[in-house]
Design an enzyme around this catalytic site. Sequence first.
Site, PDB file in Angstrom:
ATOM      1  N   TYR A 170      43.989  36.361  47.773  1.00 40.41           N
ATOM      2  CA  TYR A 170      42.910  36.847  46.909  1.00 40.41           C
ATOM      3  C   TYR A 170      41.623  37.035  47.723  1.00 40.41           C
ATOM      4  O   TYR A 170      41.192  36.133  48.440  1.00 40.41           O
ATOM      5  CB  TYR A 170      42.654  35.863  45.754  1.00 40.41           C
ATOM      6  CG  TYR A 170      41.497  36.291  44.881  1.00 40.41           C
ATOM      7  CD1 TYR A 170      41.675  37.228  43.877  1.00 40.41           C
ATOM      8  CD2 TYR A 170      40.213  35.793  45.095  1.00 40.41           C
ATOM      9  CE1 TYR A 170      40.606  37.664  43.096  1.00 40.41           C
ATOM     10  CE2 TYR A 170      39.141  36.211  44.326  1.00 40.41           C
ATOM     11  CZ  TYR A 170      39.346  37.151  43.334  1.00 40.41           C
ATOM     12  OH  TYR A 170      38.280  37.583  42.577  1.00 40.41           O
ATOM     13  N   LYS A 196      34.240  45.133  33.612  1.00 40.91           N
ATOM     14  CA  LYS A 196      33.764  44.042  32.754  1.00 40.91           C
ATOM     15  C   LYS A 196      32.741  44.529  31.731  1.00 40.91           C
ATOM     16  O   LYS A 196      32.570  43.898  30.690  1.00 40.91           O
ATOM     17  CB  LYS A 196      33.181  42.904  33.603  1.00 40.91           C
ATOM     18  CG  LYS A 196      34.127  42.339  34.652  1.00 40.91           C
ATOM     19  CD  LYS A 196      35.488  42.020  34.109  1.00 40.91           C
ATOM     20  CE  LYS A 196      36.472  41.441  35.104  1.00 40.91           C
ATOM     21  NZ  LYS A 196      36.720  42.184  36.339  1.00 40.91           N
ATOM     22  N   TYR A 218      39.859  44.193  44.795  1.00 37.89           N
ATOM     23  CA  TYR A 218      40.660  44.746  43.699  1.00 37.89           C
ATOM     24  C   TYR A 218      41.116  46.182  43.950  1.00 37.89           C
ATOM     25  O   TYR A 218      42.296  46.451  44.160  1.00 37.89           O
ATOM     26  CB  TYR A 218      39.857  44.702  42.390  1.00 37.89           C
ATOM     27  CG  TYR A 218      39.582  43.309  41.871  1.00 37.89           C
ATOM     28  CD1 TYR A 218      40.544  42.630  41.129  1.00 37.89           C
ATOM     29  CD2 TYR A 218      38.369  42.673  42.104  1.00 37.89           C
ATOM     30  CE1 TYR A 218      40.297  41.351  40.639  1.00 37.89           C
ATOM     31  CE2 TYR A 218      38.118  41.396  41.608  1.00 37.89           C
ATOM     32  CZ  TYR A 218      39.089  40.754  40.887  1.00 37.89           C
ATOM     33  OH  TYR A 218      38.854  39.497  40.399  1.00 37.89           O
TER      34      TYR A 218
HETATM   35  C1  LIG Z   1      37.749  41.759  37.284  1.00 37.81           C
HETATM   36  C2  LIG Z   1      38.199  42.963  38.008  1.00 37.81           C
HETATM   37  C3  LIG Z   1      39.517  43.443  37.880  1.00 37.81           C
HETATM   38  C4  LIG Z   1      40.564  42.718  37.082  1.00 37.81           C
HETATM   39  O1  LIG Z   1      40.318  42.783  35.710  1.00 37.81           O
HETATM   40  P1  LIG Z   1      40.875  41.652  34.743  1.00 37.81           P
HETATM   41  O2  LIG Z   1      40.760  42.274  33.415  1.00 37.81           O
HETATM   42  O3  LIG Z   1      39.996  40.459  34.886  1.00 37.81           O
HETATM   43  O4  LIG Z   1      42.277  41.371  35.151  1.00 37.81           O
HETATM   44  C5  LIG Z   1      39.855  44.603  38.543  1.00 37.81           C
HETATM   45  N1  LIG Z   1      38.967  45.244  39.320  1.00 37.81           N
HETATM   46  C6  LIG Z   1      37.697  44.816  39.481  1.00 37.81           C
HETATM   47  C7  LIG Z   1      36.792  45.582  40.377  1.00 37.81           C
HETATM   48  C8  LIG Z   1      37.270  43.661  38.820  1.00 37.81           C
HETATM   49  O5  LIG Z   1      36.016  43.239  38.990  1.00 37.81           O
END
Ligand SMILES: *Cc1c(COP(=O)(O)O)cnc(C)c1O
Length: 340
Positions: free
Chosen positions: A260, A49, A286
Site C-alpha cells: 500500500y 471522496k 491508487y
Molecule cells: C480513497 C481513494 C480510492 C479508494 O476509494 P474507496 O471508496 O475508499 O475504496 C481510490 N482512489 C483514490 C485517489 C482515493 O483517494
Amino acid sequence: MRLAALPRFPLAQLPTPLEEATRLSHALGGVRILVKRDDLTGLALGGNKTRKLEYLIGDALAQGASLVLTEGPAQSNHCRQTAAAAARAGLRCVLVLNSPDPAPPLQGNLLLDHLFGAEVHLVRHRDERHAELEHLANLFAARGDRPYVIPTGGSTPVGAAAYVRAALELAAQLVERGVMATRVYLATSTSGGTHAGMVLGASLLGQPFEVIGVAVEDEAEAIRQRVAALAEATAELLGLERRFPPEAIIVDDRWVGPGYGVPSEETLEAIVLAARTEGLVLDPVYTGKAMAALIGQIRRGEIASGETVVFLHTGGAPALFAQAERLAAVVASQRPVVEP
Ligand SMILES: *Cc1c(COP(=O)(O)O)cnc(C)c1O
C-alpha cells in the site's frame, strides 16, 4: 429506490466529464478508453471522496453535528477532502492520522489538512488510529459537542450511495453518446465504498458493464468480502434487496507491487504514460496502480481490441507531491535526449 431522499450537502461539480483518451488508446494498440474524471469533482483538488462527503456531511448536518472526526494515513485524500468539506459546511474537523515519522513533512494532503483548518492528531500505527478516534469523539461528546464519526475512506452505506449515483451518471453519459462500455476500472481497497457503490449501481442498471476493482493493497479476499457486504448494506439503505456473493466481486490484485502506498515500476510507467499522452495526473497510491492494471491487461491480451472501457479517475494528485523524489528519478531518466 430511496437515493433522492437521502440528505445531501452539495459539494461536487456534477456530472464529472467523461473524456476520450485517444492518444492513450493509440499508444496501447487501440482498445477505446474513456476516462471518467472524478478527479474533477471540484472541491479542494477533487477526488472520489467529495461525492461520498455530499451524503456524509448531509447526514452529519441532519443529525445536528457540530464537528466531524475521521481517520487515515498521513497522506489520506479522504481526510483532505473531509477537512475541506467540513470548512464549507461550517463544521469543525478532527483528523487522526498515522505516520511512522513522528513529524511527517507538511506536504501534499497533510499540508492541505492544516490549510483547511483541521485539527490533526498523529499516531504511529494504523491499528492505533481507531481507538484514538473513539477516545477523542467521547471527549468532545462529554464537553457538549455533537461529534459525527466518519470511518476510513467514508465507506459507510451512506458514503457508498454516492457511487450508486455515479454509476447512474456514467451510464447516462454512455447512452447519450451511443457508446457501449464493457468494463469500468477503478482503484479499490479494504475501504471499498467506491467499488461497492459502482457494483450496486451496475446491478440496478442490469449490468451494462463489469466493474473491475484494482487492488492497491495485498488483501484481495478481504476486499471481495468487504465490497460484497457493503454493496448489500447500501442496497438496504436504499430500500432494496440485493445479494452479492464475494466471488461475484471482481478484484485484480496483480498490480499491488511492494504494498500500500508504494509504487511499482509499472505504477510509475503508467503515471508517466497517462501524463505524456493525455495530460492526466495520476497518483502513486491508487490511480497509478489502476492504470497499470488497465495497461497490463491490454498488453496481455485480456481485453479484446474492439472493446471500449472506462477508467474511473478517482483523484489523488496531492499524494504525487508527497512522493516527489521517487517520481523525479523516473521522470529524469525518461527525459528524451536532445541531439546536439
Ligand atoms: C480513497 C481513494 C480510492 C479508494 O476509494 P474507496 O471508496 O475508499 O475504496 C481510490 N482512489 C483514490 C485517489 C482515493 O483517494
